[in-house]
Design an enzyme around this catalytic site. Sequence first.
Site, PDB file in Angstrom:
ATOM      1  N   ASN A 154     -12.996  -1.259   7.251  1.00 27.84           N
ATOM      2  CA  ASN A 154     -13.929  -1.837   6.295  1.00 27.84           C
ATOM      3  C   ASN A 154     -13.171  -2.666   5.251  1.00 27.84           C
ATOM      4  O   ASN A 154     -12.985  -3.867   5.435  1.00 27.84           O
ATOM      5  CB  ASN A 154     -14.775  -0.734   5.648  1.00 27.84           C
ATOM      6  CG  ASN A 154     -15.940  -1.281   4.858  1.00 27.84           C
ATOM      7  OD1 ASN A 154     -16.410  -2.381   5.111  1.00 27.84           O
ATOM      8  ND2 ASN A 154     -16.417  -0.514   3.888  1.00 27.84           N
ATOM      9  N   CYS A 155     -12.701  -2.037   4.203  1.00 31.49           N
ATOM     10  CA  CYS A 155     -12.048  -2.800   3.141  1.00 31.49           C
ATOM     11  C   CYS A 155     -10.658  -3.291   3.527  1.00 31.49           C
ATOM     12  O   CYS A 155     -10.254  -4.387   3.129  1.00 31.49           O
ATOM     13  CB  CYS A 155     -12.018  -1.978   1.864  1.00 31.49           C
ATOM     14  SG  CYS A 155     -13.688  -1.609   1.248  1.00 31.49           S
TER      15      CYS A 155
END
Length: 208
Positions: A121-122
Amino acid sequence: MPPAPRRALIVIDVQNEYVSGRLPIEYPPLSESLPAIAAAMDAASAAGVPVVVVQQDAPGDSPIFAVGSAGWQLHEVVASRPYDHLVRKTLPSAFAGTDLADWLAEREVDTLTVCGFMTHNCDASTILHAMHAGWSVEWLSDASGALPYATQAGRATAEEIHRVFAVVFHTRFAAVTRTADWIAALQAGQALTRGSILSANLRARGLA
């Protein structure tokens, strides 16, 4: 001999939400990733490499990362160590809506070493953003981590997600390495190299 990389270490979202909160990291286990993150931060500080800590913000009524909540707080592994800049973000990429790009450019950084949570994700958003913007990127696979998912599209374990993202990162987006190997390269002033889409595919087909 090529010049040594001008690195910055980007430590993404090492917050309690991923340790004692509602999104516990599963793979690599926290018993591996947290010490690796600590080792990377300590090595960067010792080498004079700037350390950027990134923190995810969410509104006060959010079930995760609500600003001021226990889960939002930086984990002690990061909070107890020195860093040079704090980036607070509301989107997955550490560059989106923040001053990170300008801060790095002012310091003539050309190589970003990314670690932290989550792999898919990040970390992924930041790595892709950085590569498209022209930075060389390194990713510390043992100093990061993933969660399992189940959606309408299917299911995947944390280990499957982490492994597949690592393979894909290394073909084009980042040099994937372990923290101990990165520390050795850092101390030697050496760059790390990623692979390529073609070489990865040829190798997978037994043609390389």
